[in-house]
Scaffold this active site. Structure first.
Site, PDB file in Angstrom:
ATOM      1  N   ASN A  96      15.969   3.253  14.072  1.00  0.00           N
ATOM      2  CA  ASN A  96      16.994   2.240  14.560  1.00  0.00           C
ATOM      3  C   ASN A  96      18.578   2.766  14.367  1.00  0.00           C
ATOM      4  OD1 ASN A  96      14.789   0.432  12.355  1.00  0.00           O
ATOM      5  ND2 ASN A  96      15.540  -0.187  14.291  1.00  0.00           N
ATOM      6  N   LYS A 125       3.887 -10.306  15.881  1.00  0.00           N
ATOM      7  CA  LYS A 125       5.283 -11.152  15.728  1.00  0.00           C
ATOM      8  C   LYS A 125       4.407 -12.243  16.483  1.00  0.00           C
ATOM      9  CE  LYS A 125       6.675  -8.891  12.624  1.00  0.00           C
ATOM     10  NZ  LYS A 125       6.241  -8.836  11.187  1.00  0.00           N
ATOM     11  N   THR A 137      12.521 -10.212  18.049  1.00  0.00           N
ATOM     12  CA  THR A 137      11.774  -9.634  19.141  1.00  0.00           C
ATOM     13  C   THR A 137      10.735 -10.407  19.785  1.00  0.00           C
ATOM     14  OG1 THR A 137      11.242  -7.224  19.931  1.00  0.00           O
ATOM     15  CG2 THR A 137       9.834  -8.565  18.108  1.00  0.00           C
ATOM     16  N   ASN A 152       0.531  -1.099  -0.119  1.00  0.00           N
ATOM     17  CA  ASN A 152       0.070  -0.367   0.497  1.00  0.00           C
ATOM     18  C   ASN A 152       0.828   0.927  -0.416  1.00  0.00           C
ATOM     19  OD1 ASN A 152       1.056   0.120   2.591  1.00  0.00           O
ATOM     20  ND2 ASN A 152      -0.719  -0.181   3.664  1.00  0.00           N
ATOM     21  N   SER A 193      10.696 -12.026  14.004  1.00  0.00           N
ATOM     22  CA  SER A 193      11.579 -10.942  14.549  1.00  0.00           C
ATOM     23  C   SER A 193      11.616 -11.393  15.624  1.00  0.00           C
ATOM     24  CB  SER A 193      10.539  -9.576  15.021  1.00  0.00           C
ATOM     25  OG  SER A 193      11.531  -8.412  15.388  1.00  0.00           O
ATOM     26  N   ASP A 215      -3.810  -2.527   0.302  1.00  0.00           N
ATOM     27  CA  ASP A 215      -3.909  -3.134   1.607  1.00  0.00           C
ATOM     28  C   ASP A 215      -4.191  -4.322   1.966  1.00  0.00           C
ATOM     29  OD1 ASP A 215      -3.861  -1.124   4.055  1.00  0.00           O
ATOM     30  OD2 ASP A 215      -4.379  -3.354   4.012  1.00  0.00           O
ATOM     31  N   TYR A 221       4.509  -4.499  19.226  1.00  0.00           N
ATOM     32  CA  TYR A 221       4.808  -4.614  18.303  1.00  0.00           C
ATOM     33  C   TYR A 221       5.001  -6.446  17.897  1.00  0.00           C
ATOM     34  CZ  TYR A 221       8.503  -6.082  14.682  1.00  0.00           C
ATOM     35  OH  TYR A 221       8.765  -6.342  13.754  1.00  0.00           O
TER      36      TYR A 221
HETATM   37  P1  NAD Z   1       9.629  -1.438   5.323  1.00  0.00           P
HETATM   38  O1  NAD Z   1       7.957  -0.613   6.195  1.00  0.00           O
HETATM   39  O2  NAD Z   1      10.232  -0.854   4.736  1.00  0.00           O
HETATM   40  O3  NAD Z   1       8.142  -2.815   4.535  1.00  0.00           O
HETATM   41  C1  NAD Z   1       7.324  -3.271   5.017  1.00  0.00           C
HETATM   42  C2  NAD Z   1       6.476  -2.413   3.344  1.00  0.00           C
HETATM   43  O4  NAD Z   1       5.113  -2.680   4.172  1.00  0.00           O
HETATM   44  C3  NAD Z   1       6.642  -1.282   3.412  1.00  0.00           C
HETATM   45  O5  NAD Z   1       6.288  -1.327   2.133  1.00  0.00           O
HETATM   46  C4  NAD Z   1       4.880  -0.877   3.709  1.00  0.00           C
HETATM   47  O6  NAD Z   1       4.329   0.541   2.282  1.00  0.00           O
HETATM   48  C5  NAD Z   1       4.228  -2.104   2.851  1.00  0.00           C
HETATM   49  N1  NAD Z   1       2.450  -1.782   4.620  1.00  0.00           N
HETATM   50  C6  NAD Z   1       2.818  -2.090   5.796  1.00  0.00           C
HETATM   51  N2  NAD Z   1       1.175  -2.072   5.831  1.00  0.00           N
HETATM   52  C7  NAD Z   1       0.633  -3.164   4.619  1.00  0.00           C
HETATM   53  C8  NAD Z   1      -0.239  -3.057   4.454  1.00  0.00           C
HETATM   54  N3  NAD Z   1      -1.580  -3.259   5.473  1.00  0.00           N
HETATM   55  N4  NAD Z   1      -0.707  -3.265   3.640  1.00  0.00           N
HETATM   56  C9  NAD Z   1       0.344  -3.774   2.572  1.00  0.00           C
HETATM   57  N5  NAD Z   1       1.373  -2.836   2.934  1.00  0.00           N
HETATM   58  C10 NAD Z   1       1.278  -2.893   3.674  1.00  0.00           C
HETATM   59  O7  NAD Z   1       9.968  -2.541   6.924  1.00  0.00           O
HETATM   60  P2  NAD Z   1      10.989  -3.732   6.456  1.00  0.00           P
HETATM   61  O8  NAD Z   1      12.192  -3.187   7.327  1.00  0.00           O
HETATM   62  O9  NAD Z   1      11.657  -4.088   5.119  1.00  0.00           O
HETATM   63  O10 NAD Z   1      10.526  -4.745   7.136  1.00  0.00           O
HETATM   64  C11 NAD Z   1       9.852  -6.067   6.581  1.00  0.00           C
HETATM   65  C12 NAD Z   1       9.486  -6.781   7.479  1.00  0.00           C
HETATM   66  O11 NAD Z   1       9.948  -7.357   8.078  1.00  0.00           O
HETATM   67  C13 NAD Z   1       8.565  -6.005   8.479  1.00  0.00           C
HETATM   68  O12 NAD Z   1       7.420  -7.326   9.009  1.00  0.00           O
HETATM   69  C14 NAD Z   1       9.133  -5.903   9.518  1.00  0.00           C
HETATM   70  O13 NAD Z   1       7.798  -5.683  11.057  1.00  0.00           O
HETATM   71  C15 NAD Z   1      10.353  -7.433  10.081  1.00  0.00           C
HETATM   72  N6  NAD Z   1      10.992  -7.012  10.255  1.00  0.00           N
HETATM   73  C16 NAD Z   1      12.087  -5.737  10.465  1.00  0.00           C
HETATM   74  C17 NAD Z   1      13.036  -5.422  10.754  1.00  0.00           C
HETATM   75  C18 NAD Z   1      13.926  -4.247  10.875  1.00  0.00           C
HETATM   76  O14 NAD Z   1      14.156  -4.279  11.378  1.00  0.00           O
HETATM   77  N7  NAD Z   1      13.477  -4.073   9.980  1.00  0.00           N
HETATM   78  C19 NAD Z   1      13.456  -7.074  12.028  1.00  0.00           C
HETATM   79  C20 NAD Z   1      12.759  -8.168  12.737  1.00  0.00           C
HETATM   80  C21 NAD Z   1      11.295  -8.440  11.733  1.00  0.00           C
HETATM   81  C1  WQD Z   2      20.061  -1.451  18.511  1.00  0.00           C
HETATM   82  C2  WQD Z   2      20.966  -0.910  19.509  1.00  0.00           C
HETATM   83  C3  WQD Z   2      20.010   1.066  20.618  1.00  0.00           C
HETATM   84  C4  WQD Z   2      19.152   4.422  17.957  1.00  0.00           C
HETATM   85  C5  WQD Z   2      14.734  -3.466  16.868  1.00  0.00           C
HETATM   86  C6  WQD Z   2      13.554  -3.896  16.843  1.00  0.00           C
HETATM   87  C7  WQD Z   2      12.951  -4.862  16.965  1.00  0.00           C
HETATM   88  C8  WQD Z   2      13.613  -5.435  15.101  1.00  0.00           C
HETATM   89  C9  WQD Z   2      15.260  -4.384  15.028  1.00  0.00           C
HETATM   90  C10 WQD Z   2      11.907  -5.084  14.528  1.00  0.00           C
HETATM   91  C11 WQD Z   2      20.177  -0.283  20.863  1.00  0.00           C
HETATM   92  C12 WQD Z   2      20.800   1.643  19.974  1.00  0.00           C
HETATM   93  C13 WQD Z   2      19.779   3.200  18.241  1.00  0.00           C
HETATM   94  C14 WQD Z   2      20.339   5.580  19.132  1.00  0.00           C
HETATM   95  C15 WQD Z   2      21.164   4.225  20.133  1.00  0.00           C
HETATM   96  N1  WQD Z   2      13.261  -4.602  14.554  1.00  0.00           N
HETATM   97  N2  WQD Z   2      20.926   2.929  19.472  1.00  0.00           N
HETATM   98  N3  WQD Z   2      20.932   5.341  19.045  1.00  0.00           N
HETATM   99  O1  WQD Z   2      15.975  -2.089  19.164  1.00  0.00           O
HETATM  100  O2  WQD Z   2      17.880  -4.279  18.780  1.00  0.00           O
HETATM  101  O3  WQD Z   2      15.551  -3.880  17.737  1.00  0.00           O
HETATM  102  O4  WQD Z   2      14.377  -2.700  15.660  1.00  0.00           O
HETATM  103  O5  WQD Z   2      11.413  -6.676  14.682  1.00  0.00           O
HETATM  104  O6  WQD Z   2      11.817  -5.282  16.835  1.00  0.00           O
HETATM  105  O7  WQD Z   2      13.445  -3.768  18.530  1.00  0.00           O
HETATM  106  O8  WQD Z   2      17.065  -1.835  17.277  1.00  0.00           O
HETATM  107  O9  WQD Z   2      18.305  -0.264  15.968  1.00  0.00           O
HETATM  108  O10 WQD Z   2      16.590   0.635  17.139  1.00  0.00           O
HETATM  109  O11 WQD Z   2      18.926  -0.853  18.132  1.00  0.00           O
HETATM  110  O12 WQD Z   2      21.733   4.026  20.489  1.00  0.00           O
HETATM  111  O13 WQD Z   2      19.539   6.110  17.735  1.00  0.00           O
HETATM  112  O14 WQD Z   2      21.487   0.492  18.969  1.00  0.00           O
HETATM  113  O15 WQD Z   2      20.080   1.381  22.230  1.00  0.00           O
HETATM  114  O16 WQD Z   2      21.318  -0.715  21.780  1.00  0.00           O
HETATM  115  P1  WQD Z   2      16.967  -2.738  18.213  1.00  0.00           P
HETATM  116  P2  WQD Z   2      17.833  -0.289  17.000  1.00  0.00           P
END
Ligand code: NAD
Ligand code: WQD
Length: 338
Positions: A198, A152, A126, A32, A124, A58, A148
């Site tokens: 992040n 998951k 997490t 979306n 994740s 969506d 969040y």
């Molecule tokens: P991102 O936000 O770049 O990508 C998510 C995509 O989904 C986006 O393009 C967004 O427009 C689309 N989207 C969101 N809600 C939607 C909906 N209802 N319908 C259609 N499209 C929708 O995020 P990302 O970092 O590429 O993460 C991708 C997946 O991996 C997510 O599910 C996220 O939770 C998971 N994940 C990410 C991380 C991370 O740190 N980046 C870590 C662990 C898990």
């Molecule tokens: C990494 C480290 C911060 C920003 C998150 C989500 C997790 C997963 C990945 C989706 C930590 C430190 C960060 C800053 C800092 N996402 N930090 N200054 O928290 O390990 O994981 O993203 O599933 O669910 O919780 O990643 O990149 O936010 O932080 O010092 O401005 O960097 O404290 O120690 P995190 P992060």
């Protein structure tokens, strides 16, 4: 294979779409664009020399999903779509449960109607929560600590129940650790909207002059340098992990869980210094208070992915920073204005 990729315009999605196109798969993206730009898909197509079909929809919209399944007849789904900001999820939990959990249910119902029963899901690290010792192993009991993370965990439960109910499902739950980096071309990468949540995107924006300094959240943890340890994984390695999981699923029905991480912990300051080395200049920072909810240290035990999928990470922290920096330097405002 014909593969439908939800969230394929996003950060991890666009890199995975490129990997799939390069491997010869036919791809249809459903997104979306709530947190992404179609430009990422145009650039992935340019790099691959062939393009993914795109449906702007969506995932909560079952009629739109049905139309996409009918028009493109995918054989498998990789499901990235969802909201992903931990802090935001505390303030607007209903949006998170609706988008992530209800959206996944809508997707699974549409898949059933079209006889598509192979799915790779973005979970994740997490989900491991605060009670497990590191390194994390797939068989540990999970327990997320925020809305969040609970989306998951709930989706993992739904998929596990679905797999148990009907042996025709092939399900992979991929628990990503901390994805960073960008495609080595510097053409696609992470493009956070607003202030990055992040670490690495924040460092990159300081390095390119969009922000003044990095705030290091806590310097008094019980870790070697006092800052938190995380398991960073290059987004291209992560994309390859999805292709490997899909290959495995073809021969293995049931529900499978894999950590996708390197198995190594890197501190915030080590990451900052690796990024400085990539840039060739110092990056201003300040040590500030801890961020609520942060764990001191965790990383993956990635041995199951190696044993089952033959997959492991190949790229170093230095490569993550070099590639992330190339993307940021060449695209200081991300995809904006392109
Ligand atoms: P991102 O936000 O770049 O990508 C998510 C995509 O989904 C986006 O393009 C967004 O427009 C689309 N989207 C969101 N809600 C939607 C909906 N209802 N319908 C259609 N499209 C929708 O995020 P990302 O970092 O590429 O993460 C991708 C997946 O991996 C997510 O599910 C996220 O939770 C998971 N994940 C990410 C991380 C991370 O740190 N980046 C870590 C662990 C898990
Ligand atoms: C990494 C480290 C911060 C920003 C998150 C989500 C997790 C997963 C990945 C989706 C930590 C430190 C960060 C800053 C800092 N996402 N930090 N200054 O928290 O390990 O994981 O993203 O599933 O669910 O919780 O990643 O990149 O936010 O932080 O010092 O401005 O960097 O404290 O120690 P995190 P992060």
């Amino acid at each position: 294979m014909r593969i439908l990729v939800t969230g394929g315009a996003g950060y991890i999605g666009s890199h995975t779409v490129l990997t799939l196109l390069e491997a010869g798969h036919d791809v249809v993206v459903v997104d979306n664009l709530s947190n992404s730009s179609e430009e990422a898909l145009r650039r992935a197509a340019e790099l691959a020399g062939r393009e993914a079909a795109f449906v702007r929809a969506d995932i909560t919209d079952e009629a739109a999903l049905d139309a996409a399944f009918e028009a493109h007849s995918p054989e498998a789904v990789i499901h990235f779509a969802g909201l992903k900001a931990v802090g935001e999820s505390v303030g607007i939990p209903l949006e998170y449960y609706y988008n992530n959990v209800a959206g996944t249910i809508a997707l699974l119902r549409s898949m059933e109607r079209h006889g598509v029963r192979t799915i790779v899901f973005s979970s994740s690290a997490t989900v491991y929560g605060e009670h497990n010792p590191t390194p994390y192993i797939e068989k540990m009991e999970i327990g997320a600590m925020n809305p969040y993370g609970r989306t998951k965990e709930q989706i993992e439960d739904i998929l596990s129940d679905l797999g148990a109910s009907d042996g025709r499902w092939h399900i992979a739950l991929l628990r990503y650790f901390n994805p960073v980096g960008a495609h080595p071309s510097g053409r696609i990468g992470e493009d956070p909207q607003g202030i990055p949540n992040n670490l690495v995107p924040f460092i990159a924006q300081v390095a390119v002059g969009r922000r003044e300094r990095l705030m290091v959240f806590g310097g008094d943890y019980e870790t070697p340098d006092g800052t938190c340890l995380r398991d960073y994984i290059h987004v291209v390695d992560l994309a390859e992990g999805h292709a490997a999981a899909l290959r495995y699923l073809q021969a293995h029905p049931g529900v499978h869980r894999w950590n996708l991480g390197s198995g190594k912990g890197t501190s915030v300051l080590e990451m900052l210094h690796a990024f400085e080395a990539a840039v060739g200049a110092p990056i201003p920072y300040e040590i500030t208070a801890r961020r609520a909810g942060d764990l001191p240290a965790f990383w993956a035990d990635p041995s199951a992915a190696l044993a089952d999928l033959g997959w492991s990470t190949t790229k170093s922290v230095a490569q993550m920073c070099e590639d992330h920096w190339r993307w940021q330097k060449n695209n200081p405002l991300g995809y904006q204005n392109s």
